[in-house]
Each structure stands twice: as structure tokens, then as C-alpha cells.
Design a protein around this motif. Structure first.
Motif, PDB file in Angstrom:
ATOM      1  N   GLN A 162     -48.480  -6.969  -5.740  1.00  7.70           N
ATOM      2  CA  GLN A 162     -48.438  -8.212  -6.512  1.00  7.70           C
ATOM      3  C   GLN A 162     -49.548  -8.229  -7.569  1.00  7.70           C
ATOM      4  OE1 GLN A 162     -49.173 -11.556  -4.067  1.00  7.70           O
ATOM      5  NE2 GLN A 162     -48.558 -13.028  -5.587  1.00  7.70           N
ATOM      6  N   ALA A 163     -50.718  -7.762  -7.184  1.00  7.59           N
ATOM      7  CA  ALA A 163     -51.835  -7.742  -8.122  1.00  7.59           C
ATOM      8  C   ALA A 163     -51.511  -6.832  -9.310  1.00  7.59           C
ATOM      9  CB  ALA A 163     -53.093  -7.261  -7.412  1.00  7.59           C
ATOM     10  N   ARG A 164     -50.866  -5.713  -9.002  1.00  9.92           N
ATOM     11  CA  ARG A 164     -50.505  -4.787 -10.087  1.00  9.92           C
ATOM     12  C   ARG A 164     -49.450  -5.420 -10.997  1.00  9.92           C
ATOM     13  NH1 ARG A 164     -51.265   1.364  -9.453  1.00  9.92           N
ATOM     14  NH2 ARG A 164     -53.303   1.300  -8.484  1.00  9.92           N
ATOM     15  N   TRP A 165     -48.503  -6.073 -10.349  1.00 13.33           N
ATOM     16  CA  TRP A 165     -47.401  -6.678 -11.105  1.00 13.33           C
ATOM     17  C   TRP A 165     -47.930  -7.794 -12.014  1.00 13.33           C
ATOM     18  CZ3 TRP A 165     -44.674 -11.561  -9.940  1.00 13.33           C
ATOM     19  CH2 TRP A 165     -43.563 -11.752 -10.774  1.00 13.33           C
ATOM     20  N   ARG A 187     -50.881  -7.883 -13.054  1.00 11.48           N
ATOM     21  CA  ARG A 187     -51.936  -7.262 -13.845  1.00 11.48           C
ATOM     22  C   ARG A 187     -53.220  -8.083 -13.738  1.00 11.48           C
ATOM     23  NH1 ARG A 187     -49.857  -5.506 -19.544  1.00 11.48           N
ATOM     24  NH2 ARG A 187     -48.880  -7.535 -19.613  1.00 11.48           N
ATOM     25  N   LEU A 188     -53.618  -8.291 -12.481  1.00  9.06           N
ATOM     26  CA  LEU A 188     -54.860  -9.025 -12.222  1.00  9.06           C
ATOM     27  C   LEU A 188     -56.030  -8.218 -12.760  1.00  9.06           C
ATOM     28  CD1 LEU A 188     -54.849 -10.605  -8.685  1.00  9.06           C
ATOM     29  CD2 LEU A 188     -54.781 -11.725 -10.876  1.00  9.06           C
ATOM     30  N   GLY A 189     -57.039  -8.889 -13.232  1.00  6.87           N
ATOM     31  CA  GLY A 189     -58.225  -8.201 -13.725  1.00  6.87           C
ATOM     32  C   GLY A 189     -58.045  -7.707 -15.146  1.00  6.87           C
ATOM     33  N   ARG A 190     -56.880  -7.996 -15.717  1.00  9.84           N
ATOM     34  CA  ARG A 190     -56.650  -7.565 -17.098  1.00  9.84           C
ATOM     35  C   ARG A 190     -57.546  -8.376 -18.030  1.00  9.84           C
ATOM     36  NH1 ARG A 190     -51.380  -9.189 -20.480  1.00  9.84           N
ATOM     37  NH2 ARG A 190     -52.480 -11.170 -20.267  1.00  9.84           N
ATOM     38  N   THR A 191     -58.178  -7.734 -18.959  1.00  9.96           N
ATOM     39  CA  THR A 191     -58.959  -8.474 -19.947  1.00  9.96           C
ATOM     40  C   THR A 191     -58.163  -8.509 -21.241  1.00  9.96           C
ATOM     41  OG1 THR A 191     -60.024  -6.456 -20.675  1.00  9.96           O
ATOM     42  CG2 THR A 191     -61.143  -7.705 -18.940  1.00  9.96           C
ATOM     43  N   THR A 223     -53.206 -20.137 -14.584  1.00  7.67           N
ATOM     44  CA  THR A 223     -52.906 -21.053 -13.478  1.00  7.67           C
ATOM     45  C   THR A 223     -51.766 -20.505 -12.634  1.00  7.67           C
ATOM     46  OG1 THR A 223     -53.488 -22.849 -14.982  1.00  7.67           O
ATOM     47  CG2 THR A 223     -52.410 -23.477 -12.937  1.00  7.67           C
ATOM     48  N   SER A 224     -50.740 -19.967 -13.305  1.00  9.75           N
ATOM     49  CA  SER A 224     -49.562 -19.446 -12.581  1.00  9.75           C
ATOM     50  C   SER A 224     -49.947 -18.314 -11.640  1.00  9.75           C
ATOM     51  CB  SER A 224     -48.508 -18.938 -13.567  1.00  9.75           C
ATOM     52  OG  SER A 224     -48.003 -20.013 -14.301  1.00  9.75           O
ATOM     53  N   VAL A 225     -50.809 -17.420 -12.128  1.00  7.59           N
ATOM     54  CA  VAL A 225     -51.242 -16.302 -11.283  1.00  7.59           C
ATOM     55  C   VAL A 225     -51.936 -16.832 -10.035  1.00  7.59           C
ATOM     56  CG1 VAL A 225     -52.867 -14.367 -11.132  1.00  7.59           C
ATOM     57  CG2 VAL A 225     -51.398 -14.607 -13.133  1.00  7.59           C
ATOM     58  N   ALA A 226     -52.828 -17.808 -10.231  1.00  6.15           N
ATOM     59  CA  ALA A 226     -53.549 -18.387  -9.086  1.00  6.15           C
ATOM     60  C   ALA A 226     -52.578 -19.058  -8.115  1.00  6.15           C
ATOM     61  CB  ALA A 226     -54.575 -19.391  -9.589  1.00  6.15           C
TER      62      ALA A 226
END
Lengths: 300, 413
Positions: free
Chosen positions: A287-290, A292-296, A215-218
Motif C-alpha cells: 500500500q505504501a508503494r502504491w 508512493r508514501l515518502g514521495r517529495t 488527507t486521503s493517504v492518511a
């Protein structure tokens, strides 16, 4: 049968795809094209100027100032709104009675127009004269009236801008956090209690916040995008018939005056828009890297 | 052939989408005979809209549909001129030099044949480029300083005749409930524009096309405006801005910079307890100054009925002097653009209105055509920083001079 399905696919998707192409992609590519031309008062320019518009925009102190304004605003408003809406969600989540009432009350401002809210803040709450709400309260304590939107030292206008945005947005993000909170398995809290974790900060830090990561990432992503798009409340709070002051001027406002004001310098405005898009792209990728978006889960 | 509900739904959705893409530009498409679309910005005075519709209906050679447009009118017209769906005839606070040179407006010089000298030259000049006229002035608007006689008398203050006296008067007139002076909620950067420079004897652009205020004395004049802010003599954050006399009428300020259009309301509410002044002179070269401007009628180069549109402009703004007088004086309060009409207008012959006409004649200046929007933005930003931030006027003006010189060079290529 398959042909039928294809036909219906295009019947339903076609108009929207056409609209997207006509009203988004064509203007976007046109704008990139314009940025390489001298396009005063025309959308079909003939004089190619190469990178002149880009160098002029980057040399323009007012544009650079607007970029600074907008990065400063983003750096401030994102954590503040995040913290405030999370606090609201935690409070509402703990309420045993009338939870729906409080949820609705805090969410209601999200349905209000930015323009209307900005005008209420400007003309009623933070009016600079003695009968404005904020100045009436100050008057009770014997203080002089403050011209909230016209004082640059100290820059009180930030108080007006930040509070109106908080009021408008916090309720919406509170709802997202509430949804996240209600998905946390109560057994986790019970297990923590058995292990001796004290309710409060320890539980929040070690159970609630990690469980709210998705939720926080979103929320952070949405907040940053919203901050990038800042225009409505700035324009309605600070502009007048004669223009916009040289402070608290986000890049979208500056480009609006450059390209769509009486100057109609569409080439320069387009160059500014491309520069702004690149800045946003860089920030978003970082930001996406920070985050770590897409991390499984398997990525550790 | 049977029509299923799905087919009907899809057809309906498609039709709805296409219909939603349309917009009413006022040009129309149906009906017989030529149709013209005319745009006006939204005037605040009641009755004006009905009046212009009445004028349009009286034109027999075409059906003229009037659009009364609220909001940011100058930006709306500038954008509309880029498309085929804009107006045929429109009023414009210009046109700008870029619009003229971009071929967006038609040359209207021949419409004034034989009557050109009757139009006030101060407002005709900014609509003229290389000897050709691109807008027919409709009415003259001007700005001036309103002051409350009783408040000045009680404070022992004379109506200020110099900028120093204005700063001092504003300071003396300020108390806990009333501020001395209102120059707009931005502190004056927007509305004053070049007025303080003209009052110090410096034009924005000289007759030979150079920056007119590249002088330390000009910077000194602008620096004095910061004293008004530093003394806390300025009213800021009023509910209504400078163009509306409400702050003055409510006793929030003892003096206010506003327009001639506010005079009937001020007179109605204050009777004789007010006077008007030009912006006071500053320095040895200075003289009082008042800005004058005129919305003018222009014809879009994209009009499908160019000759008819020009004919309509000639009919309304050159020949129909009865309508011109009615438009200027029956609803709001403006000076007719033609000198013969201004001379015979009874409401302009006495009291503060007569003073305003005199200021226009003796001290009026109009923003020159070479003063481009980009130059104006740079100057307005600098003025805001000088007034509110106490920025060094000389340094700020140097940057403005560079930008304006660049702009003049660009438009004169």
C-alpha cells in the motif's frame, strides 16, 4: 546543567519506555518464541516443535477462511467508509448555517464505544424478532421478519457489521476531510471558474481531490489499519456463550478462541499471530508503494 | 533538602504509574492469618452471591475472599491459571484434560474418601483422569426441551418422541407470530453440541477412546436438523438467547431448548401450561438424550496455600451438606451433585422437576474428558454449516472425525 536535562529526560520518558518494553516488546518477542513450541496451557513450554504450529495453522481451513473474511471485509469497508465520509465532509463544507451543529452531530458516534454500539445494533435495531426496529419497518411493508445476524443465505450479517462500523467511523474521517477541504486555497476555485470549469464533478475531480491527496493517504492508511484490527464489533455481534459461528470470523477472533479460549493453545495462537503480522506487513508495504508514501515534490 | 514542584510531580507520576499496575486478585497481602481467594462465575439467580460469601465467612481456618466474576468466566480462569495472581480455589466447568495434564490443578481424590459413591457418577466421570479426581462437583445442571401444552393442543400436535416428530411438530407450530422451536440464536450448533448424536446412539468419544460418531447414520441425524432451518421453523435473533426462557414466555416460540435453571420462572409465569422432554431419539439405535454438566470446585496448583485450599474445598463441598443443598435449591434450581441430597430434595419430587431428574438419571450424558476444545470447535463449525448452510453432513463429519482423532491422539500421548 546537561546532566540535569538528561535526568529529567529519563524521569519523563523512562516510565513510558519501560511500559512499552514490558507490555509490548517483551510479550511480542515471547509470543514469537512460543510459536515454535508446544504451549498448551503454559507460557513457559519445554517441547520445541519447530515449524509445526505454522504448518498446522496454514493447513487449518478455519484460519484460512478467517484470513479471506478479513481481506474481503477490508476491501469493502475501506472504499465505502472513504467515499461516505468524503461525501459527508463535502456536504457539511457547503452548509452556510449551523455548520458546527452538523459537524458535531456526524462526529458524535466516534465517541461511542464499539461494544455499546454493537449491542444496540444487535439487540435493538437488527434484533431478529418482529419488534426489532428494522423488522418493524419491514412489517409496515408486509414483509416477514429477518434474522439479520443468523441468516447465512443471503448473508445479512454483513449489513449489520458494515453499518455499525460506518456509523462509528464515518464522522471521524469526515472531520479529517473537512480540515483538508478548509486548507484548499479559494483562489484555485476562482481561477477554475474563470477558466470555465463547471462546479460539481469537474471541479471535484481536477481541484478538490488532488488537493486532498495528503488527507486521503492518511485516511486510507488509518482505515486499513482499523480494518486489520477488527474484533470488537464482530465479537459482540456474533459470539455467544458457546462460541462463534464459522462465518464472518476475522483472524483476531479465531486466534482469541485458539489461544485464550478453553483450548489455551498458546503456541498455535502465537504462530497464527505471526502469520497475521506478516500478512499485514506485506499489505502495508504494498500500500505504501502504491500510494508512493515518502514521495517529495522533487520526485515527480 | 528542598523539594521542588517538579520533583514532587515526577515522584507522584511514578507512584501513580506503579499503583496503576496493581490489580485486585482477591488474594490480598495484608492482615494476619492465611487468606484464600475463591472465584465463582456470575450466577443469574438473586441471592447466590450473598450465599457463597456467607459460606466463605463461616470457614474458620482462613479468611476466604470471594470473587464473583461476570463475563467469559472459563477464559478468565484459564488465563489466570498461567499466573501467580489467580485464585486458590475456583469453580470450573471442567477442568479440561490439558489443564489436568499441564499440572495446573491439584489432585483432589483424597477429599472424596468414603463419600465418592454418593456423587453422581455421570458428572464425576468427566472430572476424573486415570482414576484421579480433579474437581468436586458442586451441583448438576442439565438441559431439556420446554413445550407449551396449549399451543401443541391447539395445533393438534403430540409432544414429539422422535427427531422426525420434532421437525414435523416445529413446522406445524410455526405461524406468522410464533416459531415452532428455539435452539438458540445460532440455530442450535452451540447449545445442542453432541446431544443429537447421543440421541442417535453415538457417543462423542467411545469408552476405549475413539471417535464415536464415524457412521453414516450419525450424519443422517445431523442432516435432519437442517430441515428445521429450511422449514423456517426455528426462532433466530431473539433478544435473549437459549439459556433464558424469555422467548418461550413471550410466546415467540412454542418449544424451547433451555436449562433446568429456567424451570421456576417458567412455572411461575405459565403455571401448568408447559411440559418438559428430553431431546428425542433418532434411528434404530437411538434413545432420548439430555446433556448434564457440573461446575466443580478445583484448586490451583499455583496456590500458596495448597493444603489449606484443599481443606476448604473438603469443608464446603464434601462436609457441609446443608450449604450444598442451600446452594442447589434455595436460589436457582439445580440438582445437588450428591445422590443422597438429590433424593431428599422436596422441590425435585413432583411435576416437570421430577421429570427432569428422571431424564438425568435415565438419559443423561456428560461431555467426555477426551472431547477437547479444539475438537469441539471443529464439530460446532461443521454443525453450524450443516444446519444453516445445508452442507453435506457426511463430508463435514469426515473432517471433524479427522480433527477429533488427531486431538485424541495428542492428549493421549
Amino acid at each position: 546543567m546537561r546532566r540535569h536535562r538528561t535526568l529529567w529526560f529519563w524521569v519523563f520518558v523512562g516510565p513510558f519506555a519501560l511500559g512499552l518494553a514490558l507490555f509490548t516488546y517483551v510479550p511480542l518477542l515471547w509470543s514469537v518464541g512460543l510459536s515454535f513450541f508446544d504451549a498448551h496451557n503454559t507460557v513457559t513450554p519445554t517441547r520445541f516443535t519447530g515449524l509445526d504450529n505454522y504448518t498446522a495453522m496454514l493447513r487449518d481451513a478455519a484460519f484460512r477462511d478467517s484470513l479471506k473474511t478479513f481481506l474481503l471485509f477490508t476491501a469493502f469497508i475501506v472504499p465505502v467508509t472513504y467515499g461516505f465520509s468524503l461525501a459527508l465532509a463535502l456536504m457539511v463544507n457547503r452548509v452556510r448555517r449551523a455548520r458546527a451543529f452538523f459537524r458535531s452531530v456526524f462526529f458524535l458516534p466516534a465517541a461511542c464505544s464499539y461494544v455499546v454500539a454493537a449491542l444496540i445494533w444487535k439487540m435493538s435495531i437488527f434484533s431478529g424478532v418482529r419488534f426489532g426496529l428494522a423488522n418493524t419497518v419491514l412489517g409496515l411493508f408486509g414483509s416477514d421478519s429477518v434474522a439479520w445476524l443468523s441468516t447465512t443465505d443471503p448473508p445479512w450479517y454483513w449489513l449489520v457489521i458494515v453499518t455499525v462500523r460506518l456509523w462509528l467511523q464515518a464522522g471521524f474521517y469526515m472531520i479529517l476531510f473537512l480540515a483538508g477541504l478548509q486548507r484548499i486555497d479559494p483562489a484555485l476555485y476562482e481561477a477554475a471558474a474563470v477558466d470555465g470549469a463547471r462546479p460539481g464533478w469537474t471541479v471535484l475531480r481536477h481541484i478538490t481531490l488532488p488537493q486532498l491527496r495528503g488527507t486521503s493517504v492518511a485516511v486510507v492508511l488509518l482505515l486499513v489499519v482499523n480494518a486489520f484490527q477488527a474484533f470488537d464489533e464482530f465479537y459482540n455481534l456474533l459470539s455467544d456463550a458457546r462460541g462463534y459461528p464459522p462465518y464472518a470470523r476475522p483472524p483476531l477472533v479465531y486466534l482469541y478462541y485458539t489461544a485464550l479460549g478453553q483450548g489455551q493453545d498458546l503456541g498455535l495462537g502465537s504462530a497464527g499471530a505471526v502469520i497475521l503480522a506478516l500478512v499485514i506487513a506485506v499489505v502495508t508495504v504494498a500500500q505504501a508503494r502504491w500510494l508512493r508514501l515518502g514521495r517529495t515534490d522533487g520526485d515527480g | 533538602m528542598t523539594i521542588s514542584r517538579r520533583t514532587l510531580l515526577a515522584a507522584g507520576a511514578g507512584t501513580g504509574l506503579l499503583a496503576a499496575c496493581g490489580s485486585n486478585t482477591g488474594r490480598g497481602g495484608g492482615g494476619s492469618g492465611p487468606r484464600l481467594s475463591q472465584w465463582y462465575h456470575q450466577y443469574g439467580e438473586p441471592g447466590t452471591e450473598r450465599a457463597v460469601q456467607r459460606y466463605a465467612a463461616a470457614f474458620k481456618k482462613a479468611e476466604v475472599s470471594v470473587q464473583w466474576r461476570p463475563g467469559n468466566y472459563d477464559q478468565q480462569t484459564a488465563a489466570a491459571l498461567l499466573t501467580d495472581s489467580g485464585p486458590d480455589v475456583f469453580e470450573v466447568n471442567g477442568p479440561t484434560l490439558d489443564q489436568i495434564r499441564g499440572g495446573q490443578v491439584l489432585d483432589l481424590t483424597d477429599l472424596l474418601a468414603g463419600v465418592k459413591d454418593d456423587f453422581n457418577p455421570a458428572v464425576l466421570a468427566p472430572k476424573t483422569h486415570e482414576g484421579r479426581i480433579y474437581g468436586i462437583p458442586q451441583v448438576i445442571d442439565m438441559q431439556l426441551l420446554y413445550y407449551r401444552k396449549s399451543l401443541l393442543r391447539d395445533a393438534g400436535v403430540e409432544p414429539p418422541a422422535t427427531l422426525d416428530a420434532l421437525v414435523e411438530a416445529a413446522r406445524k407450530l410455526t405461524d406468522g407470530r410464533t416459531k415452532g422451536l428455539f435452539l438458540g440464536n445460532d440455530g442450535g450448533a452451540g447449545v445442542l453440541g453432541g446431544t443429537p448424536l447421543y440421541a442417535a446412539g453415538f457417543p462423542l468419544v467411545t469408552d476405549d477412546g475413539r471417535v464415536g460418531f464415524d457412521d453414516p447414520a450419525a450424519a443422517r441425524t445431523l442432516g435432519k436438523l437442517h430441515r428445521l432451518y429450511a422449514d423456517e421453523s426455528l426462532l433466530l435473533g431473539a433478544p435473549a438467547d437459549w439459556s433464558d426462557p424469555s422467548a418461550f414466555l413471550q410466546g415467540l416460540t412454542a418449544m424451547q431448548w433451555s436449562g433446568l435453571w429456567a424451570l421456576p420462572r417458567v412455572r411461575k409465569e405459565l403455571g401448568d401450561d408447559f411440559g418438559v422432554l428430553p431431546f428425542p431419539a433418532d434411528g434404530s439405535r437411538g434413545r432420548p438424550a439430555v446433556p448434564v454438566g457440573a461446575y466443580g470446585a478445583a484448586v490451583s496448583a499455583r496456590s500458596r496455600h495448597k493444603e489449606l485450599a484443599k481443606e476448604y474445598v473438603r469443608w464446603l463441598w464434601v462436609r457441609r451438606t446443608d450449604y450444598q443443598k442451600d446452594f442447589a435449591l434455595s436460589y436457582g434450581f439445580h440438582i445437588p451433585a450428591r445422590r443422597s441430597l438429590a433424593a431428599e430434595a422436596a422441590p425435585l419430587r413432583e411435576g416437570p422437576a421430577a421429570d427432569a431428574v428422571r431424564f438425568t438419571t435415565d438419559h443423561g450424558y456428560a461431555q467426555p474428558l477426551l472431547w477437547t476444545p479444539a475438537g469441539q470447535t471443529a464439530y460446532q463449525d461443521a454443525l453450524s454449516r450443516i444446519i444453516k448452510g445445508g452442507a453435506d453432513p457426511e463430508r463435514e463429519l469426515r473432517a471433524v472425525v479427522r480433527k477429533v482423532t488427531e486431538e485424541i491422539g495428542r492428549v493421549r500421548k
